[in-house]
Motif scaffolding. Structure first.
Motif, PDB file in Angstrom:
ATOM      1  N   ASP A 172       0.830  -1.205   0.000  1.00 20.34           N
ATOM      2  CA  ASP A 172       0.000   0.000   0.000  1.00 20.34           C
ATOM      3  C   ASP A 172       0.864   1.254   0.000  1.00 20.34           C
ATOM      4  N   GLY A 173       2.057   1.169   0.555  1.00 18.27           N
ATOM      5  CA  GLY A 173       3.021   2.255   0.354  1.00 18.27           C
ATOM      6  C   GLY A 173       3.180   3.237   1.490  1.00 18.27           C
ATOM      7  N   TYR A 174       2.559   3.015   2.619  1.00 19.49           N
ATOM      8  CA  TYR A 174       2.787   3.865   3.795  1.00 19.49           C
ATOM      9  C   TYR A 174       2.669   2.985   5.027  1.00 19.49           C
ATOM     10  N   ASN A 229      -6.148  -0.835   1.076  1.00 24.33           N
ATOM     11  CA  ASN A 229      -6.850   0.298   0.526  1.00 24.33           C
ATOM     12  C   ASN A 229      -7.078   0.068  -0.968  1.00 24.33           C
ATOM     13  N   PRO A 283      -7.068   2.041  -3.797  1.00 24.87           N
ATOM     14  CA  PRO A 283      -6.236   2.563  -4.878  1.00 24.87           C
ATOM     15  C   PRO A 283      -5.088   1.615  -5.267  1.00 24.87           C
ATOM     16  N   THR A 284      -4.472   0.970  -4.261  1.00 29.61           N
ATOM     17  CA  THR A 284      -3.371   0.060  -4.574  1.00 29.61           C
ATOM     18  C   THR A 284      -3.874  -1.165  -5.323  1.00 29.61           C
TER      19      THR A 284
END
Ligand SMILES: Cc1cc2nc3c(=O)[nH]c(=O)nc-3n(C[C@H](O)[C@H](O)[C@H](O)COP(=O)(O)OP(=O)(O)OC[C@H]3O[C@@H](n4cnc5c(N)ncnc54)[C@H](O)[C@@H]3O)c2cc1C
Ligand SMILES: [Zn+2]
Lengths: 88, 418
Positions: free
Chosen positions: B299-301, B309, B311-312
Protein backbone atom coordinates in the motif's frame (compact mmCIF):
# COMPACT_ATOMS: atom_id res chain seq x y z
CA UNK A 1 -8.96 5.77 0.06
CA UNK A 2 -7.16 8.29 2.28
CA UNK A 3 -8.12 11.94 2.05
CA UNK A 4 -5.24 14.20 3.00
CA UNK A 5 -5.61 17.88 3.76
CA UNK A 6 -2.84 19.73 1.93
CA UNK A 7 -2.18 23.00 3.85
CA UNK A 8 -1.68 24.71 0.47
CA UNK A 9 -4.47 23.18 -1.65
CA UNK A 10 -7.12 21.73 0.65
CA UNK A 11 -8.58 18.24 0.94
CA UNK A 12 -7.33 15.90 -1.81
CA UNK A 13 -7.38 12.15 -2.46
CA UNK A 14 -4.40 9.98 -1.65
CA UNK A 15 -3.85 9.38 -5.37
CA UNK A 16 -2.36 12.88 -5.69
CA UNK A 17 0.31 12.24 -3.05
CA UNK A 18 3.46 10.21 -2.70
CA UNK A 19 4.80 8.97 0.61
CA UNK A 20 8.07 10.10 2.14
CA UNK A 21 8.28 8.13 5.39
CA UNK A 22 8.88 8.98 9.05
CA UNK A 23 9.11 12.77 9.52
CA UNK A 24 10.66 12.62 12.97
CA UNK A 25 14.12 11.40 11.95
CA UNK A 26 16.64 14.24 12.00
CA UNK A 27 19.86 14.37 10.03
CA UNK A 28 22.85 14.74 12.38
CA UNK A 29 24.12 18.34 12.40
CA UNK A 30 26.69 19.24 9.76
CA UNK A 31 30.28 20.25 10.62
CA UNK A 32 30.34 17.94 13.61
CA UNK A 33 31.78 14.50 14.19
CA UNK A 34 29.01 11.94 13.54
CA UNK A 35 29.29 8.55 15.23
CA UNK A 36 28.38 5.36 13.35
CA UNK A 37 25.52 4.90 15.77
CA UNK A 38 24.04 8.34 15.10
CA UNK A 39 24.35 7.81 11.37
CA UNK A 40 22.82 4.33 11.63
CA UNK A 41 19.89 5.74 13.57
CA UNK A 42 19.34 8.47 11.02
CA UNK A 43 19.58 6.31 7.91
CA UNK A 44 18.15 2.97 9.00
CA UNK A 45 16.55 2.71 12.41
CA UNK A 46 12.84 3.52 12.66
CA UNK A 47 10.36 3.34 15.53
CA UNK A 48 7.53 2.26 13.20
CA UNK A 49 4.85 2.85 15.85
CA UNK A 50 1.47 1.18 15.93
CA UNK A 51 -0.74 4.23 16.42
CA UNK A 52 0.09 7.89 15.84
CA UNK A 53 2.84 8.43 13.24
CA UNK A 54 4.19 11.73 11.95
CA UNK A 55 5.17 11.29 8.33
CA UNK A 56 6.09 13.15 5.16
CA UNK A 57 3.95 13.20 2.06
CA UNK A 58 4.53 15.11 -1.17
CA UNK A 59 1.57 16.59 -3.01
CA UNK A 60 3.14 15.37 -6.21
CA UNK A 61 0.14 15.85 -8.51
CA UNK A 62 -0.81 19.15 -6.92
CA UNK A 63 1.37 21.94 -5.56
CA UNK A 64 4.39 19.57 -5.32
CA UNK A 65 5.10 20.73 -1.76
CA UNK A 66 6.19 18.36 1.00
CA UNK A 67 3.87 18.29 3.99
CA UNK A 68 3.80 16.65 7.43
CA UNK A 69 0.87 14.42 8.32
CA UNK A 70 -0.05 12.90 11.67
CA UNK A 71 -1.89 9.65 10.96
CA UNK A 72 -2.90 6.55 12.92
CA UNK A 73 -1.18 3.50 11.41
CA UNK A 74 -4.03 1.18 12.44
CA UNK A 75 -7.19 3.18 11.67
CA UNK A 76 -5.60 5.55 9.10
CA UNK A 77 -7.34 8.45 10.83
CA UNK A 78 -5.55 11.69 9.96
CA UNK A 79 -5.32 14.06 12.91
CA UNK A 80 -3.36 16.97 11.57
CA UNK A 81 -1.40 18.19 8.55
CA UNK A 82 1.08 21.08 8.40
CA UNK A 83 3.72 22.51 6.06
CA UNK A 84 6.89 20.45 6.13
CA UNK A 85 8.94 23.06 7.97
CA UNK A 86 6.45 23.32 10.86
CA UNK A 87 6.27 21.12 13.96
CA UNK A 88 3.15 19.03 14.62
CA UNK B 1 1.33 -39.57 17.01
CA UNK B 2 -1.10 -41.03 14.53
CA UNK B 3 0.49 -41.34 11.09
CA UNK B 4 -1.46 -39.93 8.18
CA UNK B 5 -1.73 -42.22 5.16
CA UNK B 6 -4.27 -43.39 2.65
CA UNK B 7 -4.97 -46.32 5.00
CA UNK B 8 -5.63 -44.11 8.03
CA UNK B 9 -7.91 -42.01 5.86
CA UNK B 10 -9.79 -45.13 4.72
CA UNK B 11 -10.03 -46.55 8.25
CA UNK B 12 -11.31 -43.28 9.69
CA UNK B 13 -13.75 -42.79 6.85
CA UNK B 14 -15.35 -46.12 7.75
CA UNK B 15 -15.67 -44.95 11.35
CA UNK B 16 -17.32 -41.71 10.30
CA UNK B 17 -14.17 -39.62 11.03
CA UNK B 18 -14.88 -39.71 14.77
CA UNK B 19 -11.57 -41.21 15.95
CA UNK B 20 -8.97 -38.79 14.57
CA UNK B 21 -6.46 -37.72 17.22
CA UNK B 22 -6.08 -33.99 17.80
CA UNK B 23 -3.25 -32.68 15.62
CA UNK B 24 -1.73 -30.65 18.46
CA UNK B 25 -2.67 -30.13 22.10
CA UNK B 26 -3.86 -26.96 23.79
CA UNK B 27 -1.72 -26.81 26.95
CA UNK B 28 -1.57 -24.14 29.61
CA UNK B 29 1.77 -22.37 29.83
CA UNK B 30 4.28 -23.90 32.25
CA UNK B 31 6.17 -21.73 34.69
CA UNK B 32 9.45 -22.13 32.88
CA UNK B 33 10.91 -23.28 29.55
CA UNK B 34 14.42 -23.66 28.17
CA UNK B 35 13.38 -21.76 25.07
CA UNK B 36 10.35 -19.64 24.28
CA UNK B 37 9.54 -18.76 20.68
CA UNK B 38 7.25 -15.75 20.29
CA UNK B 39 4.95 -15.94 17.27
CA UNK B 40 3.13 -18.99 15.94
CA UNK B 41 3.55 -18.17 12.27
CA UNK B 42 5.47 -20.32 9.83
CA UNK B 43 8.86 -19.19 11.08
CA UNK B 44 8.11 -19.69 14.78
CA UNK B 45 6.62 -23.14 14.20
CA UNK B 46 9.49 -24.23 11.94
CA UNK B 47 12.02 -22.95 14.49
CA UNK B 48 10.43 -24.98 17.29
CA UNK B 49 10.31 -28.05 15.04
CA UNK B 50 14.02 -27.83 14.15
CA UNK B 51 15.00 -27.05 17.76
CA UNK B 52 13.41 -30.34 18.74
CA UNK B 53 14.41 -32.37 15.72
CA UNK B 54 17.95 -31.15 14.98
CA UNK B 55 19.09 -29.98 18.41
CA UNK B 56 17.13 -32.15 20.86
CA UNK B 57 15.76 -29.10 22.63
CA UNK B 58 12.19 -29.99 23.46
CA UNK B 59 11.38 -27.98 26.58
CA UNK B 60 10.08 -25.28 24.25
CA UNK B 61 6.94 -23.15 24.06
CA UNK B 62 5.52 -21.24 21.13
CA UNK B 63 3.56 -18.22 22.36
CA UNK B 64 0.97 -16.96 19.89
CA UNK B 65 -1.36 -14.04 20.57
CA UNK B 66 -4.03 -15.24 18.16
CA UNK B 67 -4.17 -18.71 16.60
CA UNK B 68 -1.35 -20.42 14.72
CA UNK B 69 -1.49 -19.62 11.04
CA UNK B 70 -3.61 -16.49 11.56
CA UNK B 71 -0.77 -14.16 10.60
CA UNK B 72 1.10 -13.82 7.34
CA UNK B 73 1.72 -17.54 7.00
CA UNK B 74 -2.00 -17.86 6.26
CA UNK B 75 -2.24 -14.68 4.20
CA UNK B 76 0.47 -14.99 1.56
CA UNK B 77 0.32 -15.94 -2.09
CA UNK B 78 2.55 -18.99 -1.47
CA UNK B 79 5.27 -18.36 -4.05
CA UNK B 80 8.47 -20.37 -3.56
CA UNK B 81 11.68 -19.38 -5.34
CA UNK B 82 15.39 -18.76 -4.87
CA UNK B 83 16.04 -16.53 -7.90
CA UNK B 84 18.40 -14.16 -6.08
CA UNK B 85 21.64 -12.63 -7.27
CA UNK B 86 23.56 -12.04 -4.05
CA UNK B 87 25.27 -15.05 -2.48
CA UNK B 88 23.78 -14.56 0.98
CA UNK B 89 20.25 -14.69 -0.44
CA UNK B 90 20.82 -17.25 -3.18
CA UNK B 91 22.50 -19.86 -0.96
CA UNK B 92 20.04 -19.33 1.89
CA UNK B 93 16.89 -19.62 -0.21
CA UNK B 94 18.29 -22.53 -2.22
CA UNK B 95 18.75 -24.46 1.04
CA UNK B 96 15.09 -23.60 1.58
CA UNK B 97 14.18 -25.10 -1.80
CA UNK B 98 15.93 -28.31 -0.76
CA UNK B 99 13.85 -28.44 2.44
CA UNK B 100 10.62 -27.77 0.51
CA UNK B 101 11.25 -30.78 -1.73
CA UNK B 102 11.00 -33.23 1.17
CA UNK B 103 8.62 -31.32 3.41
CA UNK B 104 5.45 -33.36 2.84
CA UNK B 105 7.30 -36.62 3.56
CA UNK B 106 9.26 -35.21 6.47
CA UNK B 107 6.19 -33.74 8.16
CA UNK B 108 3.84 -36.55 7.11
CA UNK B 109 1.51 -33.77 5.99
CA UNK B 110 0.62 -32.93 2.40
CA UNK B 111 1.78 -29.34 1.91
CA UNK B 112 0.77 -29.52 -1.75
CA UNK B 113 4.27 -28.56 -2.86
CA UNK B 114 4.02 -27.68 -6.54
CA UNK B 115 7.29 -26.86 -8.35
CA UNK B 116 5.48 -25.51 -11.39
CA UNK B 117 8.13 -22.96 -12.34
CA UNK B 118 8.20 -19.21 -11.92
CA UNK B 119 8.57 -16.90 -14.92
CA UNK B 120 9.58 -13.23 -14.56
CA UNK B 121 8.63 -11.41 -17.74
CA UNK B 122 10.96 -8.89 -19.40
CA UNK B 123 9.64 -5.98 -21.44
CA UNK B 124 12.81 -4.41 -22.87
CA UNK B 125 16.28 -5.33 -24.09
CA UNK B 126 17.79 -3.82 -20.96
CA UNK B 127 15.61 -6.00 -18.78
CA UNK B 128 16.63 -9.08 -20.78
CA UNK B 129 20.27 -8.19 -20.11
CA UNK B 130 19.57 -7.76 -16.40
CA UNK B 131 17.82 -11.13 -16.31
CA UNK B 132 20.70 -12.80 -18.15
CA UNK B 133 23.02 -11.48 -15.48
CA UNK B 134 20.72 -12.58 -12.68
CA UNK B 135 20.31 -16.04 -14.24
CA UNK B 136 24.09 -16.42 -14.53
CA UNK B 137 24.58 -15.40 -10.89
CA UNK B 138 21.98 -17.95 -9.89
CA UNK B 139 23.70 -20.70 -11.86
CA UNK B 140 27.02 -19.89 -10.18
CA UNK B 141 25.29 -20.72 -6.90
CA UNK B 142 23.85 -23.96 -8.28
CA UNK B 143 20.33 -22.58 -8.73
CA UNK B 144 18.37 -23.49 -11.85
CA UNK B 145 17.67 -20.62 -14.23
CA UNK B 146 16.60 -20.46 -17.88
CA UNK B 147 16.50 -17.36 -20.04
CA UNK B 148 13.52 -17.55 -22.38
CA UNK B 149 12.80 -15.62 -25.57
CA UNK B 150 9.41 -14.26 -26.59
CA UNK B 151 8.51 -17.33 -28.68
CA UNK B 152 9.45 -19.73 -25.89
CA UNK B 153 7.29 -17.83 -23.42
CA UNK B 154 4.44 -17.87 -25.93
CA UNK B 155 4.59 -21.67 -26.01
CA UNK B 156 4.60 -21.98 -22.21
CA UNK B 157 2.01 -19.30 -21.39
CA UNK B 158 -0.06 -18.60 -24.52
CA UNK B 159 -2.73 -16.75 -22.53
CA UNK B 160 -0.43 -13.73 -21.95
CA UNK B 161 -0.95 -10.61 -24.05
CA UNK B 162 1.43 -11.01 -27.00
CA UNK B 163 -0.05 -8.25 -29.15
CA UNK B 164 2.43 -5.93 -30.87
CA UNK B 165 0.80 -2.62 -30.06
CA UNK B 166 0.96 -2.76 -26.26
CA UNK B 167 2.76 -0.38 -23.93
CA UNK B 168 4.95 -3.14 -22.45
CA UNK B 169 5.49 -5.87 -25.06
CA UNK B 170 6.90 -9.18 -23.85
CA UNK B 171 10.54 -9.55 -24.89
CA UNK B 172 11.16 -12.76 -22.98
CA UNK B 173 11.77 -13.69 -19.39
CA UNK B 174 13.76 -15.50 -16.76
CA UNK B 175 12.43 -18.80 -15.48
CA UNK B 176 13.33 -20.75 -12.38
CA UNK B 177 11.83 -24.16 -13.26
CA UNK B 178 12.02 -25.41 -9.64
CA UNK B 179 10.10 -22.42 -8.29
CA UNK B 180 6.42 -22.84 -7.51
CA UNK B 181 3.85 -22.85 -4.73
CA UNK B 182 2.76 -24.78 -1.62
CA UNK B 183 -0.31 -24.69 0.56
CA UNK B 184 0.46 -22.14 3.28
CA UNK B 185 -1.93 -23.36 6.02
CA UNK B 186 -0.68 -26.91 5.63
CA UNK B 187 2.87 -25.73 6.24
CA UNK B 188 1.88 -24.16 9.55
CA UNK B 189 -0.22 -27.17 10.59
CA UNK B 190 2.42 -29.69 9.50
CA UNK B 191 5.17 -28.04 11.55
CA UNK B 192 2.81 -27.55 14.50
CA UNK B 193 1.75 -31.19 14.57
CA UNK B 194 5.32 -32.51 14.48
CA UNK B 195 6.65 -29.97 16.99
CA UNK B 196 3.81 -30.86 19.36
CA UNK B 197 4.53 -34.56 19.01
CA UNK B 198 8.15 -33.96 20.09
CA UNK B 199 7.06 -32.13 23.24
CA UNK B 200 6.77 -28.49 22.19
CA UNK B 201 3.93 -26.58 23.89
CA UNK B 202 1.89 -24.58 21.39
CA UNK B 203 0.17 -21.88 23.43
CA UNK B 204 -2.43 -19.91 21.52
CA UNK B 205 -4.40 -16.83 22.58
CA UNK B 206 -1.52 -15.67 24.74
CA UNK B 207 -0.08 -12.25 23.96
CA UNK B 208 3.44 -11.23 24.93
CA UNK B 209 3.22 -7.86 26.67
CA UNK B 210 6.73 -7.42 28.04
CA UNK B 211 10.13 -8.90 28.79
CA UNK B 212 12.10 -9.62 31.90
CA UNK B 213 15.69 -8.54 31.29
CA UNK B 214 18.17 -8.46 34.17
CA UNK B 215 21.75 -7.20 33.76
CA UNK B 216 21.60 -7.54 29.99
CA UNK B 217 20.29 -11.09 30.18
CA UNK B 218 16.86 -12.41 29.27
CA UNK B 219 15.03 -14.08 32.16
CA UNK B 220 11.53 -14.48 30.80
CA UNK B 221 8.48 -12.88 29.23
CA UNK B 222 5.28 -11.27 30.45
CA UNK B 223 2.09 -12.42 28.80
CA UNK B 224 -1.66 -11.97 28.98
CA UNK B 225 -1.68 -15.35 30.74
CA UNK B 226 1.03 -14.61 33.29
CA UNK B 227 4.82 -14.52 33.45
CA UNK B 228 6.87 -17.28 31.90
CA UNK B 229 10.53 -17.83 32.73
CA UNK B 230 12.88 -18.73 29.89
CA UNK B 231 16.61 -19.17 29.41
CA UNK B 232 16.35 -18.21 25.76
CA UNK B 233 13.74 -16.27 23.81
CA UNK B 234 13.39 -16.09 20.02
CA UNK B 235 11.31 -13.42 18.30
CA UNK B 236 9.37 -14.56 15.20
CA UNK B 237 6.60 -11.99 15.05
CA UNK B 238 7.09 -10.72 11.48
CA UNK B 239 5.04 -7.50 11.06
CA UNK B 240 4.79 -6.98 14.84
CA UNK B 241 8.56 -6.95 15.43
CA UNK B 242 8.83 -3.19 15.95
CA UNK B 243 6.13 -3.32 18.66
CA UNK B 244 8.00 -5.97 20.63
CA UNK B 245 11.33 -4.23 19.99
CA UNK B 246 9.94 -1.12 21.63
CA UNK B 247 9.24 -3.15 24.79
CA UNK B 248 12.95 -4.02 24.73
CA UNK B 249 14.05 -0.41 24.10
CA UNK B 250 15.41 -1.45 20.72
CA UNK B 251 14.92 0.55 17.53
CA UNK B 252 15.37 -1.67 14.49
CA UNK B 253 16.00 -1.07 10.78
CA UNK B 254 12.38 -2.01 10.05
CA UNK B 255 9.10 -0.44 9.04
CA UNK B 256 5.77 -2.22 9.05
CA UNK B 257 3.83 -1.92 5.80
CA UNK B 258 0.75 -3.51 4.35
CA UNK B 259 0.58 -5.95 1.45
CA UNK B 260 -2.66 -7.03 -0.19
CA UNK B 261 -3.61 -10.04 -2.25
CA UNK B 262 -6.79 -11.24 -3.90
CA UNK B 263 -8.31 -14.28 -5.55
CA UNK B 264 -10.83 -14.49 -8.35
CA UNK B 265 -13.74 -16.88 -8.77
CA UNK B 266 -12.51 -20.36 -9.78
CA UNK B 267 -12.11 -21.12 -13.47
CA UNK B 268 -10.81 -24.06 -15.52
CA UNK B 269 -7.01 -24.58 -15.61
CA UNK B 270 -5.48 -21.81 -17.71
CA UNK B 271 -2.17 -20.84 -16.07
CA UNK B 272 0.38 -23.57 -15.36
CA UNK B 273 3.16 -21.41 -13.87
CA UNK B 274 3.69 -18.52 -11.53
CA UNK B 275 4.09 -15.47 -13.77
CA UNK B 276 5.24 -11.98 -12.80
CA UNK B 277 4.83 -8.75 -14.78
CA UNK B 278 8.17 -7.04 -15.38
CA UNK B 279 7.07 -3.45 -15.93
CA UNK B 280 5.57 -2.99 -12.50
CA UNK B 281 4.72 -5.27 -9.64
CA UNK B 282 2.09 -7.91 -10.30
CA UNK B 283 2.19 -11.67 -9.99
CA UNK B 284 -0.29 -14.42 -10.61
CA UNK B 285 -0.74 -18.15 -10.25
CA UNK B 286 -3.75 -20.45 -10.37
CA UNK B 287 -4.71 -22.43 -7.28
CA UNK B 288 -5.73 -26.08 -7.44
CA UNK B 289 -9.30 -24.93 -6.88
CA UNK B 290 -9.02 -22.82 -10.03
CA UNK B 291 -8.89 -19.37 -8.45
CA UNK B 292 -6.47 -16.84 -9.90
CA UNK B 293 -4.22 -15.81 -6.98
CA UNK B 294 -2.86 -12.29 -7.43
CA UNK B 295 -0.77 -9.70 -5.67
CA UNK B 296 1.64 -6.85 -6.22
CA UNK B 297 2.66 -3.60 -4.59
CA UNK B 298 2.57 -2.63 -0.95
CA UNK B 299 0.00 0.00 0.00
CA UNK B 300 3.02 2.26 0.35
CA UNK B 301 2.79 3.87 3.79
CA UNK B 302 3.35 2.54 7.34
CA UNK B 303 0.39 0.38 8.33
CA UNK B 304 -0.66 -2.13 10.97
CA UNK B 305 -4.21 -2.22 9.61
CA UNK B 306 -4.17 -5.83 8.32
CA UNK B 307 -6.44 -4.73 5.52
CA UNK B 308 -5.73 -2.67 2.48
CA UNK B 309 -6.85 0.30 0.53
CA UNK B 310 -8.55 0.25 -2.87
CA UNK B 311 -6.24 2.56 -4.88
CA UNK B 312 -3.37 0.06 -4.57
CA UNK B 313 -5.56 -2.87 -5.54
CA UNK B 314 -6.80 -0.97 -8.58
CA UNK B 315 -3.23 -0.10 -9.58
CA UNK B 316 -2.04 -3.70 -9.17
CA UNK B 317 -4.95 -5.16 -11.12
CA UNK B 318 -4.43 -2.65 -13.93
CA UNK B 319 -1.01 -4.24 -14.38
CA UNK B 320 -2.62 -7.66 -14.15
CA UNK B 321 -4.97 -6.85 -17.01
CA UNK B 322 -2.07 -5.56 -19.09
CA UNK B 323 -0.41 -8.95 -18.67
CA UNK B 324 -3.46 -11.23 -18.73
CA UNK B 325 -6.36 -9.35 -20.37
CA UNK B 326 -8.88 -12.12 -19.61
CA UNK B 327 -8.65 -11.24 -15.91
CA UNK B 328 -10.92 -8.25 -16.53
CA UNK B 329 -13.84 -10.65 -17.06
CA UNK B 330 -13.42 -12.39 -13.70
CA UNK B 331 -15.21 -11.58 -10.48
CA UNK B 332 -13.10 -11.12 -7.38
CA UNK B 333 -13.87 -13.54 -4.56
CA UNK B 334 -11.77 -12.18 -1.73
CA UNK B 335 -9.16 -9.54 -0.97
CA UNK B 336 -7.13 -9.33 2.21
CA UNK B 337 -3.94 -7.87 3.64
CA UNK B 338 -1.08 -8.69 5.96
CA UNK B 339 1.49 -6.54 7.75
CA UNK B 340 5.07 -6.87 6.55
CA UNK B 341 8.30 -6.33 8.43
CA UNK B 342 10.09 -4.34 5.71
CA UNK B 343 13.83 -4.21 6.40
CA UNK B 344 15.94 -1.31 5.21
CA UNK B 345 17.85 -3.33 2.61
CA UNK B 346 15.07 -5.76 1.70
CA UNK B 347 16.88 -8.75 3.28
CA UNK B 348 16.05 -10.54 6.53
CA UNK B 349 17.72 -10.41 9.94
CA UNK B 350 18.44 -13.69 11.78
CA UNK B 351 20.80 -12.94 14.61
CA UNK B 352 21.65 -12.74 18.28
CA UNK B 353 21.07 -9.38 19.99
CA UNK B 354 22.93 -7.29 22.56
CA UNK B 355 20.68 -8.95 25.18
CA UNK B 356 22.08 -12.35 26.16
CA UNK B 357 19.64 -15.13 25.32
CA UNK B 358 17.46 -12.97 23.07
CA UNK B 359 17.39 -13.84 19.37
CA UNK B 360 15.89 -11.98 16.45
CA UNK B 361 14.19 -13.30 13.30
CA UNK B 362 12.59 -10.55 11.19
CA UNK B 363 12.80 -8.36 8.10
CA UNK B 364 11.03 -10.80 5.79
CA UNK B 365 9.41 -8.12 3.69
CA UNK B 366 6.91 -9.66 1.27
CA UNK B 367 8.95 -12.81 0.66
CA UNK B 368 9.17 -14.77 3.89
CA UNK B 369 6.85 -17.67 3.11
CA UNK B 370 9.37 -19.36 0.86
CA UNK B 371 11.93 -18.95 3.64
CA UNK B 372 9.79 -20.75 6.24
CA UNK B 373 11.78 -24.00 6.43
CA UNK B 374 15.25 -22.51 6.07
CA UNK B 375 14.46 -19.63 8.41
CA UNK B 376 13.39 -22.12 11.07
CA UNK B 377 16.38 -24.33 10.33
CA UNK B 378 18.98 -21.55 10.64
CA UNK B 379 17.22 -19.77 13.52
CA UNK B 380 17.06 -23.03 15.51
CA UNK B 381 20.80 -23.40 14.92
CA UNK B 382 21.45 -19.79 15.97
CA UNK B 383 19.49 -20.27 19.20
CA UNK B 384 20.77 -23.74 20.05
CA UNK B 385 24.46 -23.00 19.35
CA UNK B 386 24.32 -19.35 20.35
CA UNK B 387 25.94 -18.42 17.03
CA UNK B 388 24.64 -18.08 13.49
CA UNK B 389 24.91 -20.83 10.91
CA UNK B 390 27.09 -20.09 7.83
CA UNK B 391 23.87 -19.62 5.86
CA UNK B 392 22.66 -16.73 8.02
CA UNK B 393 25.87 -14.93 9.10
CA UNK B 394 25.24 -12.38 6.36
CA UNK B 395 21.80 -11.62 7.80
CA UNK B 396 23.26 -10.03 10.92
CA UNK B 397 21.83 -6.90 12.48
CA UNK B 398 25.18 -5.14 12.55
CA UNK B 399 25.38 -4.95 8.75
CA UNK B 400 23.49 -1.66 8.85
CA UNK B 401 26.27 -0.26 11.05
CA UNK B 402 29.13 -1.56 8.94
CA UNK B 403 27.58 -0.96 5.52
CA UNK B 404 27.52 -4.62 4.46
CA UNK B 405 23.97 -4.35 3.17
CA UNK B 406 22.35 -7.04 1.05
CA UNK B 407 20.37 -4.80 -1.23
CA UNK B 408 19.15 -7.20 -3.90
CA UNK B 409 16.96 -4.66 -5.67
CA UNK B 410 19.14 -1.60 -5.29
CA UNK B 411 16.26 0.30 -3.73
CA UNK B 412 18.11 1.78 -0.79
CA UNK B 413 16.22 2.22 2.43
CA UNK B 414 12.86 2.93 0.83
CA UNK B 415 12.05 -0.72 0.26
CA UNK B 416 8.36 0.14 0.32
CA UNK B 417 8.73 1.98 -2.97
CA UNK B 418 8.08 -0.94 -5.26
C1 LIG C 1 -0.61 -10.69 0.92
C2 LIG C 1 0.71 -11.34 1.17
C3 LIG C 1 1.33 -12.06 0.16
C4 LIG C 1 2.56 -12.68 0.37
N1 LIG C 1 3.09 -13.45 -0.62
C5 LIG C 1 4.24 -14.14 -0.41
C6 LIG C 1 4.72 -15.04 -1.40
O1 LIG C 1 4.10 -15.24 -2.44
N2 LIG C 1 5.88 -15.70 -1.16
C7 LIG C 1 6.58 -15.52 0.01
O2 LIG C 1 7.63 -16.12 0.15
N3 LIG C 1 6.13 -14.68 0.98
C8 LIG C 1 4.97 -14.00 0.80
N4 LIG C 1 4.49 -13.16 1.79
C9 LIG C 1 5.29 -12.93 2.99
C10 LIG C 1 5.16 -14.02 4.05
O3 LIG C 1 3.81 -14.34 4.25
C11 LIG C 1 5.80 -13.54 5.37
O4 LIG C 1 7.07 -13.00 5.14
C12 LIG C 1 5.95 -14.69 6.38
O5 LIG C 1 4.76 -15.43 6.49
C13 LIG C 1 6.36 -14.11 7.75
O6 LIG C 1 6.71 -15.11 8.69
P1 LIG C 1 5.64 -15.86 9.63
O7 LIG C 1 4.92 -16.88 8.83
O8 LIG C 1 6.38 -16.38 10.78
O9 LIG C 1 4.69 -14.65 10.03
P2 LIG C 1 3.25 -14.64 10.74
O10 LIG C 1 2.41 -15.77 10.26
O11 LIG C 1 2.72 -13.26 10.59
O12 LIG C 1 3.63 -14.95 12.25
C14 LIG C 1 3.87 -13.98 13.25
C15 LIG C 1 2.99 -14.32 14.42
O13 LIG C 1 3.36 -13.55 15.56
C16 LIG C 1 2.20 -13.33 16.31
N5 LIG C 1 2.41 -12.23 17.25
C17 LIG C 1 2.58 -10.92 16.97
N6 LIG C 1 2.72 -10.20 18.10
C18 LIG C 1 2.66 -11.07 19.13
C19 LIG C 1 2.71 -10.94 20.55
N7 LIG C 1 2.88 -9.74 21.14
N8 LIG C 1 2.59 -12.06 21.31
C20 LIG C 1 2.41 -13.28 20.74
N9 LIG C 1 2.35 -13.45 19.40
C21 LIG C 1 2.46 -12.37 18.60
C22 LIG C 1 1.15 -13.02 15.25
O14 LIG C 1 -0.16 -13.18 15.75
C23 LIG C 1 1.51 -14.01 14.16
O15 LIG C 1 0.75 -15.19 14.20
C24 LIG C 1 3.23 -12.53 1.61
C25 LIG C 1 2.62 -11.81 2.64
C26 LIG C 1 1.36 -11.23 2.43
C27 LIG C 1 0.70 -10.48 3.55
ZN1 LIG D 1 -0.90 20.88 -2.28
Amino acid sequence: MLYIFCPHCGLRSQNEFSYGGDATVKRPALNKEVSDEQWNNFVYNRKSPRGKHVELWQHISGCRQWIKVQRDTVTHEIFKTVEANKEI
Amino acid sequence: MQKYSVFSLFKNALKGHKDWQVAWKDPNPKEEYDTVIIGGGGHGLATAYYLAKEHNITNVAIIEKGWIGGGNVGRNTTILRSNYMHDENGLFYEKGMELWRNMSQELNFNVMYSPRGIINLAHSDAQMNAYARRGNSMKLNGIDATLLGREEIKKLVPILDFSENVRFPIFGGLMQPSGGTARHDAVAWGYARQADSMGVDIIQHCEVTGFDVVNGKIKGIKTSRGNIKAKKVGLCVAGSTSILAEMLNMTLPLETHLLQACVSEPIKPILDHVVTFGAGHFYCSQSDKGEMVMGGDLDGYNSYAQRGNLPTLQHVLTEGIAMLPFLSKLKMLRTWGGIMDMSMDGSPIIDKTHIEGLYLNCGWCYGGFKATPVSGWTFAHTIAQDRPHDLNVGFNLNRFNTGHLIDEKGLGTKTWIS
